[in-house]
Structures are given as structure tokens and as C-alpha cells.
Scaffold this motif. Structure first.
Motif, PDB file in Angstrom:
ATOM      1  N   THR A   1       0.842  -1.197   0.000  1.00 40.04           N
ATOM      2  CA  THR A   1       0.000   0.000   0.000  1.00 40.04           C
ATOM      3  C   THR A   1       0.878   1.247   0.000  1.00 40.04           C
ATOM      4  OG1 THR A   1      -0.069   0.152   2.408  1.00 40.04           O
ATOM      5  CG2 THR A   1      -1.730  -1.258   1.335  1.00 40.04           C
ATOM      6  N   TYR A   2       0.230   2.410  -0.116  1.00 41.81           N
ATOM      7  CA  TYR A   2       0.988   3.670  -0.083  1.00 41.81           C
ATOM      8  C   TYR A   2       1.616   3.896   1.295  1.00 41.81           C
ATOM      9  CZ  TYR A   2      -2.891   6.003   2.375  1.00 41.81           C
ATOM     10  OH  TYR A   2      -3.839   6.371   3.296  1.00 41.81           O
ATOM     11  N   LEU A   3       0.997   3.349   2.357  1.00 46.39           N
ATOM     12  CA  LEU A   3       1.613   3.452   3.686  1.00 46.39           C
ATOM     13  C   LEU A   3       2.866   2.592   3.766  1.00 46.39           C
ATOM     14  CD1 LEU A   3      -1.227   3.572   6.373  1.00 46.39           C
ATOM     15  CD2 LEU A   3       0.047   5.421   5.321  1.00 46.39           C
TER      16      LEU A   3
ATOM     17  N   ILE B   1      -0.499  -1.555  16.307  1.00 47.01           N
ATOM     18  CA  ILE B   1      -0.713  -2.771  15.509  1.00 47.01           C
ATOM     19  C   ILE B   1      -0.341  -2.511  14.048  1.00 47.01           C
ATOM     20  CG2 ILE B   1      -2.451  -4.395  14.666  1.00 47.01           C
ATOM     21  CD1 ILE B   1      -1.612  -4.823  17.589  1.00 47.01           C
ATOM     22  N   CYS B   2      -0.655  -1.309  13.572  1.00 48.25           N
ATOM     23  CA  CYS B   2      -0.244  -0.903  12.227  1.00 48.25           C
ATOM     24  C   CYS B   2       1.269  -0.897  12.111  1.00 48.25           C
ATOM     25  CB  CYS B   2      -0.805   0.485  11.912  1.00 48.25           C
ATOM     26  SG  CYS B   2      -0.187   1.233  10.395  1.00 48.25           S
ATOM     27  N   LEU B   3       1.964  -0.375  13.134  1.00 41.37           N
ATOM     28  CA  LEU B   3       3.426  -0.327  13.123  1.00 41.37           C
ATOM     29  C   LEU B   3       4.031  -1.728  13.093  1.00 41.37           C
ATOM     30  CD1 LEU B   3       6.061   1.262  13.295  1.00 41.37           C
ATOM     31  CD2 LEU B   3       5.787   1.356  15.786  1.00 41.37           C
ATOM     32  N   VAL B   4       3.447  -2.655  13.849  1.00 39.86           N
ATOM     33  CA  VAL B   4       3.929  -4.041  13.836  1.00 39.86           C
ATOM     34  C   VAL B   4       3.841  -4.621  12.422  1.00 39.86           C
ATOM     35  CG1 VAL B   4       3.512  -6.386  14.677  1.00 39.86           C
ATOM     36  CG2 VAL B   4       3.352  -4.461  16.261  1.00 39.86           C
ATOM     37  N   LYS B   5       2.703  -4.425  11.792  1.00 43.52           N
ATOM     38  CA  LYS B   5       2.495  -4.932  10.429  1.00 43.52           C
ATOM     39  C   LYS B   5       3.516  -4.324   9.459  1.00 43.52           C
ATOM     40  CE  LYS B   5       0.232  -6.421   6.677  1.00 43.52           C
ATOM     41  NZ  LYS B   5       0.440  -7.801   6.179  1.00 43.52           N
ATOM     42  N   LEU B   6       3.733  -3.019   9.562  1.00 46.30           N
ATOM     43  CA  LEU B   6       4.648  -2.331   8.635  1.00 46.30           C
ATOM     44  C   LEU B   6       6.093  -2.767   8.817  1.00 46.30           C
ATOM     45  CD1 LEU B   6       3.141   1.278   8.745  1.00 46.30           C
ATOM     46  CD2 LEU B   6       3.190  -0.244   6.770  1.00 46.30           C
ATOM     47  N   ILE B   7       6.534  -2.877  10.071  1.00 39.99           N
ATOM     48  CA  ILE B   7       7.935  -3.241  10.291  1.00 39.99           C
ATOM     49  C   ILE B   7       8.189  -4.707   9.955  1.00 39.99           C
ATOM     50  CG2 ILE B   7       7.773  -3.820  12.762  1.00 39.99           C
ATOM     51  CD1 ILE B   7      10.491  -2.384  13.092  1.00 39.99           C
TER      52      ILE B   7
ATOM     53  N   ILE C   1      12.802   6.823  17.216  1.00 48.12           N
ATOM     54  CA  ILE C   1      12.237   7.275  15.955  1.00 48.12           C
ATOM     55  C   ILE C   1      10.732   7.021  15.959  1.00 48.12           C
ATOM     56  CG2 ILE C   1      14.379   6.929  14.664  1.00 48.12           C
ATOM     57  CD1 ILE C   1      13.073   4.442  13.433  1.00 48.12           C
ATOM     58  N   ARG C   2      10.019   7.886  15.233  1.00 44.48           N
ATOM     59  CA  ARG C   2       8.559   7.797  15.144  1.00 44.48           C
ATOM     60  C   ARG C   2       8.191   7.773  13.662  1.00 44.48           C
ATOM     61  NH1 ARG C   2       9.730  11.850  19.187  1.00 44.48           N
ATOM     62  NH2 ARG C   2       9.211  11.048  21.270  1.00 44.48           N
ATOM     63  N   PRO C   3       8.259   6.617  13.031  1.00 45.10           N
ATOM     64  CA  PRO C   3       8.069   6.542  11.576  1.00 45.10           C
ATOM     65  C   PRO C   3       6.655   6.838  11.096  1.00 45.10           C
ATOM     66  CG  PRO C   3       8.272   4.349  12.515  1.00 45.10           C
ATOM     67  CD  PRO C   3       8.577   5.305  13.616  1.00 45.10           C
ATOM     68  N   LEU C   4       5.678   6.893  12.021  1.00 47.97           N
ATOM     69  CA  LEU C   4       4.298   7.209  11.630  1.00 47.97           C
ATOM     70  C   LEU C   4       3.945   8.673  11.891  1.00 47.97           C
ATOM     71  CD1 LEU C   4       2.404   4.082  13.075  1.00 47.97           C
ATOM     72  CD2 LEU C   4       3.624   4.298  10.906  1.00 47.97           C
ATOM     73  N   ILE C   5       4.930   9.492  12.253  1.00 47.70           N
ATOM     74  CA  ILE C   5       4.663  10.860  12.688  1.00 47.70           C
ATOM     75  C   ILE C   5       4.131  11.742  11.561  1.00 47.70           C
ATOM     76  CG2 ILE C   5       6.920  11.933  12.253  1.00 47.70           C
ATOM     77  CD1 ILE C   5       4.942  12.247  15.534  1.00 47.70           C
ATOM     78  N   TYR C   6       4.311  11.311  10.318  1.00 48.73           N
ATOM     79  CA  TYR C   6       3.799  12.085   9.177  1.00 48.73           C
ATOM     80  C   TYR C   6       2.482  11.513   8.645  1.00 48.73           C
ATOM     81  CZ  TYR C   6       8.653  13.652   9.287  1.00 48.73           C
ATOM     82  OH  TYR C   6       9.871  14.151   9.692  1.00 48.73           O
ATOM     83  N   ILE C   7       1.914  10.533   9.336  1.00 49.66           N
ATOM     84  CA  ILE C   7       0.716   9.837   8.863  1.00 49.66           C
ATOM     85  C   ILE C   7      -0.462  10.152   9.784  1.00 49.66           C
ATOM     86  CG2 ILE C   7      -0.291   7.584   8.349  1.00 49.66           C
ATOM     87  CD1 ILE C   7       2.569   6.552   7.907  1.00 49.66           C
ATOM     88  N   LYS C   8      -1.605  10.448   9.191  1.00 50.71           N
ATOM     89  CA  LYS C   8      -2.803  10.745   9.974  1.00 50.71           C
ATOM     90  C   LYS C   8      -3.420   9.468  10.536  1.00 50.71           C
ATOM     91  CE  LYS C   8      -4.119  14.764   7.191  1.00 50.71           C
ATOM     92  NZ  LYS C   8      -5.171  15.320   6.303  1.00 50.71           N
ATOM     93  N   ARG C   9      -4.114   9.623  11.657  1.00 52.62           N
ATOM     94  CA  ARG C   9      -4.749   8.465  12.280  1.00 52.62           C
ATOM     95  C   ARG C   9      -5.852   7.887  11.385  1.00 52.62           C
ATOM     96  NH1 ARG C   9      -5.585  10.283  17.346  1.00 52.62           N
ATOM     97  NH2 ARG C   9      -3.671   9.338  18.123  1.00 52.62           N
ATOM     98  N   THR C  10      -6.504   8.719  10.584  1.00 52.55           N
ATOM     99  CA  THR C  10      -7.544   8.218   9.684  1.00 52.55           C
ATOM    100  C   THR C  10      -6.958   7.273   8.633  1.00 52.55           C
ATOM    101  OG1 THR C  10      -7.278  10.269   8.400  1.00 52.55           O
ATOM    102  CG2 THR C  10      -9.125  10.166   9.964  1.00 52.55           C
TER     103      THR C  10
END
Length: 319
Positions: free
Chosen positions: A3-5, A33-39, A160-169
Motif C-alpha cells: 500500500t501507499y503506507l 498494531i499498524c506499526l507491527v504490520k509495517l515493520i 524514531i517515530r516513523p508514523l509521525i507524518y501519517i494521519k490516524r484516519t
């Protein structure tokens, strides 16, 4: 499926250095849970991370905390990596104190297990909520913009916060797309928690009645303020190194006297934090500024906590 994420996350991690031994702090909510999937997907694709561990801090505030731990354990068991769980006796403490306690445990675990990178699931939405919280507490520019993408928090440990540029939606969409097992945290609906009132009441109210896309505008302000703050910080560090005594705990204030008050205050803050691990408050900061900028050179003393701060003969030193 990429995905784009995935693409955004993979691009961020690929550009970073020393991302080999990683400790991922999780909570069970959609962001972690999203971060676990991405990493996990990233490492399956690139195999560049040598070691991944997960850590969960349970404050035991909720009645369903044991069930949540089982839920997390079952989910992480599907990966080849370990999950460490720390349970803290139920304490009546503030959100800020709880946060500080969590970070102490996480950093200690990272040091003991030789993990050089701590990864958290903070999002762009968290950054904006944190900005509002700290602004209302009267924090400085440094405090209100401190939830950054990357920060060195110990000698050889970075966060590091790799989701810091991503909205919760967007993260919510990602979790639904992959049917990720999100634990529904009932405390997110408790309005006696300040962050929840910001999330569910204040920010939507500002969006509807003042300016649409307010999160976009605040995020832009935070990013631009970070650039200005980093400029002040870097200059203050250089001047602190020049003005400190080579052997004693002392600071030559003649070196910093010609500087702008913003630089002077930051140098004083660095001096006390570096030598005594104490955050210099606003009152003492301005009191010291007043004394070092006075023309007379009489000895002055300020008592602060268990420190006696001396201002004399062009030096600030501690008894």
C-alpha cells in the motif's frame, strides 16, 4: 499487497542509519498494531534489521488489562520476535508521570538488551494533540514542538517515530484493509483524560467553527517551528562548549552576554541539564539573565533546590 503506507514507511526506514537492533513500543491500539504490520513486512522484504523486540507497559488501570495482554501475546506470537511485558502496580499518577515512567522502563530495557533504536507508533495526530497539551501547560517553543520524528535520548540510543507524518484516519483505513486485530481501549472515551477531550471535542470544534483543515495548518506551524528551534539549539550548544570551564562546573557568562536572550536562556538550560540533570525553570532563568547582564560585578547567590548558584567574577558556578 504493498500500500501507499508501506511505500512511505519503507522509504523512511531505508534512509535511516543504524536501524539494526530495534525495540518497538506497542499498546495494542490501531497505531501500534499498524506499526507491527509495517515493520514486519519491511523486514520480510529487505531483511536489513538484525533484531526486533516488542515491549508493552501495563499500568493496570483498566479491568481488561489481562485480556489485552493475552491479545497482544497472541498477535506477536505470529511473528518470529519476542514480546516483553512490564506490569506496574496501579498507581494514582498523572498522564505526564505515567509517560515518564514508561520511557524510563523502555530506555532501561533497550540498554540492557543492546537495542540501539526505540520505535514508537506516534502519528501526526498525536503530534498535534501533544502540541495543544504542552501549549496549555505554558511550555516553551522547545516543549511544544518536542514530539519529533527522531531524537537521541541516550548515548547510543535513538528514538524514531516513523508514523509521525501519517494521519490516524489513514492508519484506521490500513488496519481495516488488512483486518488487523485492534484492541478497543475503553479509556479512549473517558473525557476526564485531557488528550481525549482534545481529540473528540476541541480539535473537531476548531475544525468546524474556526478553520477547516486546522490539523494541516498546525502541523505546518510545528514543522517550521522545529527548524527555528533546531537553529537556536545548535548555536546554543556551540556557545556552551566554548563558554564552559575546562575542569570545573562553571560557565563564563562574558561569552554569552552579547547573545540574544533566547540563546542565553538555552545555554543556561544546557548547563544545568548537562551537569545536574535538572530542567531550569522560567523564573530562575530570567533571574540569572538579570544578574549576568548587570554592570556591577558583586557576588550574587541564588538558592535553587539543593544548589547554590554563584554569579561572580564573570563566572556562574555551583557550591
Amino acid at each position: 499487497m504493498i500500500t501507499y503506507l508501506h511505500k512511505q514507511f519503507n522509504n523512511i526506514i531505508s534512509q535511516l542509519k543504524n536501524i539494526e537492533f530495534v525495540l518497538v513500543a506497542i499498546s495494542g491500539g490501531q497505531d501500534s498494531i499498524c506499526l507491527v504490520k509495517l515493520i514486519e513486512d519491511f523486514n520480510t522484504m529487505y531483511c536489513s534489521i538484525k533484531k526486533i523486540e516488542y515491549i508493552y507497559i501495563d499500568h493496570q488501570w483498566r479491568k481488561d488489562s489481562k485480556q489485552q495482554i493475552k491479545h497482544l501475546t497472541n498477535y506477536i506470537d505470529q511473528t518470529p520476535h519476542n514480546l516483553s511485558i512490564y506490569q506496574i502496580p496501579k498507581l494514582t499518577i498523572s498522564e505526564l508521570e505515567a509517560r515518564n515512567l514508561r520511557y524510563q522502563i523502555i530506555i532501561k530495557h533497550a540498554i540492557e538488551n543492546h537495542l540501539s533504536t526505540i520505535m514508537t507508533a506516534h502519528t501526526q495526530t498525536d503530534k498535534i494533540e501533544t502540541f495543544f497539551q504542552r501549549l496549555m501547560r505554558g511550555a516553551s517553543l522547545n516543549g511544544t514542538t518536542s514530539l519529533n520524528f527522531k531524537r537521541q535520548i541516550h548515548n547510543n540510543i535513538q528514538i524514531i517515530r516513523p508514523l509521525i507524518y501519517i494521519k490516524r484516519t489513514d492508519i484506521n483505513w490500513f488496519c481495516r484493509k488488512f483486518f488487523l486485530p485492534i484492541w478497543s481501549d475503553i479509556t479512549n472515551s473517558y473525557y476526564n483524560i485531557n488528550r481525549n477531550r482534545l481529540r473528540h471535542e476541541l480539535i473537531p470544534y476548531l475544525n468546524q467553527y474556526f478553520i477547516s483543515s486546522i490539523e494541516k495548518h498546525i502541523n505546518k506551524f510545528i514543522d517550521e517551528s522545529n527548524i527555528n528551534n533546531d537553529y537556536i539549539k545548535q548555536n546554543a550548544i556551540k556557545l556552551y562548549i566554548i563558554s564552559r570551564h575546562q575542569t570545573n562546573i562553571a560557565l563564563n557568562y562574558l561569552t554569552i552576554k552579547p547573545q540574544h536572550p533566547a540563546i542565553q536562556i538555552r545555554i543556561l538550560q544546557i548547563f544545568f541539564y548537562h551537569n545536574f540533570n535538572k530542567a531550569l525553570n522560567r523564573q530562575i532563568s530570567y533571574q540569572l539573565l538579570h544578574l549576568i547582564n548587570k554592570k556591577n560585578n558583586n557576588r550574587k547567590q541564588i538558592e535553587w533546590y539543593n544548589l547554590i548558584i554563584n554569579i561572580y567574577n564573570n563566572w556562574i558556578y555551583i557550591n
